[in-house]
Enzyme design. Structure first.
Site, PDB file in Angstrom:
ATOM      1  N   TYR A 134     -30.044  18.138  -4.458  1.00 24.34           N
ATOM      2  CA  TYR A 134     -28.616  18.643  -4.384  1.00 24.34           C
ATOM      3  C   TYR A 134     -27.572  18.734  -5.511  1.00 24.34           C
ATOM      4  CZ  TYR A 134     -23.757  19.935  -2.796  1.00 24.34           C
ATOM      5  OH  TYR A 134     -22.548  20.540  -2.759  1.00 24.34           O
ATOM      6  N   HIS A 164     -14.493  27.321  -9.197  1.00 24.48           N
ATOM      7  CA  HIS A 164     -13.629  26.216  -8.241  1.00 24.48           C
ATOM      8  C   HIS A 164     -12.265  26.081  -9.170  1.00 24.48           C
ATOM      9  CE1 HIS A 164     -17.463  25.617  -6.411  1.00 24.48           C
ATOM     10  NE2 HIS A 164     -17.098  24.563  -5.824  1.00 24.48           N
ATOM     11  N   ASN A 277     -16.181  15.955  -8.684  1.00 18.66           N
ATOM     12  CA  ASN A 277     -16.423  15.518  -7.404  1.00 18.66           C
ATOM     13  C   ASN A 277     -15.918  14.223  -7.046  1.00 18.66           C
ATOM     14  OD1 ASN A 277     -19.168  15.912  -4.817  1.00 18.66           O
ATOM     15  ND2 ASN A 277     -17.113  16.438  -4.882  1.00 18.66           N
ATOM     16  N   TYR A 365      23.074  -3.907  12.080  1.00 22.44           N
ATOM     17  CA  TYR A 365      21.609  -4.169  12.207  1.00 22.44           C
ATOM     18  C   TYR A 365      21.261  -3.881  10.750  1.00 22.44           C
ATOM     19  CZ  TYR A 365      20.869  -4.254  17.193  1.00 22.44           C
ATOM     20  OH  TYR A 365      20.831  -4.654  18.503  1.00 22.44           O
ATOM     21  N   ARG A 368      22.184  -7.115   8.880  1.00 25.11           N
ATOM     22  CA  ARG A 368      21.549  -8.266   9.696  1.00 25.11           C
ATOM     23  C   ARG A 368      19.900  -8.395   9.684  1.00 25.11           C
ATOM     24  NH1 ARG A 368      22.014  -9.225  15.952  1.00 25.11           N
ATOM     25  NH2 ARG A 368      23.753  -7.622  15.494  1.00 25.11           N
ATOM     26  N   PHE A 414     -16.727  11.457  -1.304  1.00 24.62           N
ATOM     27  CA  PHE A 414     -15.694  12.113  -2.009  1.00 24.62           C
ATOM     28  C   PHE A 414     -14.749  12.353  -0.798  1.00 24.62           C
ATOM     29  CE2 PHE A 414     -19.185  14.597   0.183  1.00 24.62           C
ATOM     30  CZ  PHE A 414     -18.448  15.125   1.195  1.00 24.62           C
ATOM     31  N   GLU A 499     -18.122  22.225   5.402  1.00 26.86           N
ATOM     32  CA  GLU A 499     -17.085  20.971   5.090  1.00 26.86           C
ATOM     33  C   GLU A 499     -16.042  21.217   6.450  1.00 26.86           C
ATOM     34  OE1 GLU A 499     -15.644  22.136   1.308  1.00 26.86           O
ATOM     35  OE2 GLU A 499     -17.497  21.615   0.557  1.00 26.86           O
TER      36      GLU A 499
END
Length: 645
Positions: A134, A164, A277, A365, A368, A414, A499
């Site tokens: 792959y 990409h 990646n 608060y 404190r 990834f 994905e």
């Protein structure tokens, strides 16, 4: 001269403009002369009649301003003593932040070079044996079952980078690009990516020359890694798209590389995928967020102490015995820090003495409960720090190349869920500092609660004082409430269902940075207000360390005698906080009394009962010998000097 433009946006300037006034950080002036040739900026740059936003590029002789001279004359090289040596396992957040500044170079450790070579040899062996793997001999994502012929493997990797590179939005700053590049180099140095040592060294050379690709901040879903931003990084290394360097400003990537004596990368099999990646965008932005959170959290404790002081609160709620009964580390540390800054034998306060016998029983608060609320923020930051540091030194590729086993395995390192979840948590945690701070600002400007002039200004009505500064703080806290909604609870299936779960970690990181930026501004407004409140308590003095805080602020912002333009004051004090100067000015004093505060003296209390020594539990029996000799001013100065070293 024909025209002068800014490189950022290619904005046309008037030749009479003062360059120092019109330039932003990391920007340059581009000048086109009458005798300039159309290809004067490099053979790959389109001529002046094109629609490109980056047609005009700065040559070495065209730097026209003192600002640009300062950049050009900046130390462009670092000695080998100041280099950071990467091996993929030991990079720290502080080192990464240092690398972002551009004055430190990267070198690889020899063992890292050997691991990278071994990983590449396995890829070459797979190619030689015509095996199917792959991302090496197949397509990507939905096309994982498509086998690519050997003569198309280089084109496969180049197509991957180009297709990409689909990010949008504002570009990352050069500092953040440096962090992104450094992290990717560190991951590749582990030797599990299959990249060649030659290609990795080309990326390192680009980093060391500050040749930085144009990378838009939006477009990653955080699985399969930060594909879009890392593709833009790789695209610049191919000599395509845009790059920035000190020599060229923003320019055509190929010209930028060549102007710095570098060549574009030629990708081999697997190398494009190796470059893109991983979770490095999430992690780079996350590392910056953690670093800034660590700084502002310590300083928020200091500012809270100053606010408590001017609001005439008590330090009794910070008694060490109280906090040992609920021993969270952050809570104990914040209580100790507050005790070290407030009234004690070591550092007496005339302001505290002035209301010692008042009829108040307890404080609000936000005063404190500082140890309990600020404490969990510190513990949250520490938790996130560990996750981000682990992620910085992890192999986040797919597939993973395992040379010691002779295998390449497709897995899921990834996926950005770890840093995404952690950074959502970080935003939620650090926001609480601003939430507490805004309420203390309200107490400071409200005369009913503070017993000080309304909005901390004389002649109220004629002057509005801190009225709208408080509104600004309230708006930022409200904005943070929306930004703290976790982005990592969302997921959208991508890549045709391949994905089917993603982290949305890129937005988690960007949100975390925005949240901490808002927190820095809110704490700055509180610090301004607390220093202004002291003006109405003079001639009384607070403790030595808190007086040092006051002096540090007054070095950049004068007292508020009447209304004036306030935004510059807020920015000036925000800068002090971002540079860590408020913490630095008290750290020596805090360290000097650290050993004394576990044995702190306690003022008489209406509810205290004298116990016989034989009856008192051992943890309530305190030795006073050390407290008879509290640390001297010289002792504190010595600690401060050591810290500055």
């Amino acid at each position: 001269m024909v025209e002068v433009r800014k490189t950022g946006g290619c904005v046309l300037l008037d030749p009479e403009d003062n360059v120092v006034d019109v330039l932003d950080d990391n920007d340059f002036v581009n000048v086109r002369m009458e005798n300039d040739l159309p290809d004067a900026v490099g053979p790959s740059t389109i001529g002046p009649t094109s629609n490109s936003h980056f047609d005009y590029t700065l040559s070495d002789s065209m730097i026209l301003s003192d600002k640009l001279d300062a950049v050009a004359n900046d130390q462009l090289t670092a000695s080998s003593d100041s280099d950071i040596v990467l091996d993929g396992y030991h990079l720290t957040i502080k080192q990464l932040v240092l690398l972002s500044k551009g004055n430190t170079k990267i070198r690889l450790r020899k063992i890292a070079e050997d691991r990278v070579t071994a990983g590449r040899q396995l890829v070459e062996a797979i190619l030689k044996e015509n095996k199917v793997a792959y991302g090496i001999t197949t397509g990507f994502g939905k096309f994982a079952r498509t086998v690519i012929s050997a003569d198309k493997l280089e084109e496969l990797q180049e197509n991957l980078i180009r297709s990409h590179s689909a990010g949008v939005g504002q570009p990352l700053s050069v500092e953040r690009v440096r962090m992104l590049m450094a992290l990717r180099i560190n991951t590749l140095a582990k030797g599990y990516s299959g990249i060649s040592l030659k290609t990795l060294n080309q990326v390192i050379s680009a980093f060391n020359s500050s040749c930085l690709p144009w990378i838009p901040e939006q477009g990653t879903v955080g699985a399969s890694g930060d594909l879009a931003p890392l593709s833009h990084l790789a695209l610049g290394m191919l000599g395509e798209g845009k790059m920035w360097s000190r020599r060229t400003g923003w320019a055509d990537a190929k010209y930028c590389l060549e102007s710095n004596g570098l060549e574009p990368i030629k990708l081999g099999a697997k190398e494009g995928l190796a470059l893109i990646n991983g979770t490095q965008l999430i992690t780079a932005l996350g590392a910056e967020a953690v670093d800034r959170c660590e700084s502002i959290a310590k300083q928020a404790d200091v500012v809270a102490a100053l606010s408590l002081e001017v609001l005439k609160g008590t330090s009794r709620a910070f008694d060490s015995d109280i906090h040992q009964l609920r021993p969270h580390p952050g809570q104990i540390n914040v209580a100790r820090r507050l005790r070290s800054l407030l009234h004690s034998q070591a550092y007496p306060s005339a302001i505290a003495e002035s209301h010692r016998f008042c009829n108040r029983v307890q404080d609000a608060y936000t005063l404190r409960c500082c140890p309990q609320v600020h404490g969990i923020v510190h513990d949250t930051i520490e938790f996130v720090h560990k996750i981000i540091k682990t992620e910085m030194n992890s192999a986040t590729d797919n597939p993973i190349v395992l040379p010691e086993r002779g295998e390449i395995i497709s897995a899921g390192n990834f996926h950005g869920e770890y840093p995404a979840k952690a950074l959502d948590y970080l935003a939620i945690g650090v926001h609480e500092l601003a939430s507490m701070s805004e309420r203390r600002i309200e107490r400071l400007v409200n005369p009913v609660l503070s017993e000080l002039p309304a909005f901390l200004v004389r002649e109220g009505g004629l002057n509005s004082g801190f009225m709208i500064a408080h509104c600004t703080a309230a708006s930022l806290v409200s904005e943070n409430k929306v930004l703290c909604h976790p982005s990592s609870v969302d997921s959208l299936s991508t890549s045709a269902g391949t994905e089917d779960h993603v982290s949305m970690g890129g937005f988690a990181a960007r949100k975390a940075l925005q949240v901490v930026a808002n927190v820095e501004h809110v704490i700055a407004i509180e610090l301004l207000a607390a220093c202004q409140a002291i003006e109405f308590l003079r001639p009384l003095k607070t403790t030595v360390p808190l007086e040092e805080v006051y002096r540090t602020v007054r070095a950049v912002v004068r007292p508020w005698d009447k209304d004036r333009y306030m935004a510059p004051d807020i920015e000036a004090v925000t800068a002090l906080l971002k540079e860590g100067k408020i913490w630095n000015c008290v750290k020596g004093y805090v360290d000097a009394v650290k050993d004394y505060l576990d044995l702190e003296s306690r003022a008489p209390s209406p509810t205290s009962v004298s116990l016989p020594h034989s009856v008192a539990p051992s943890y309530l029996v305190h030795q006073d010998d050390d407290e008879k000799n509290p640390p001297t001013k010289k002792h504190c100065a010595d600690h401060q000097h050591k810290d500055n070293e």
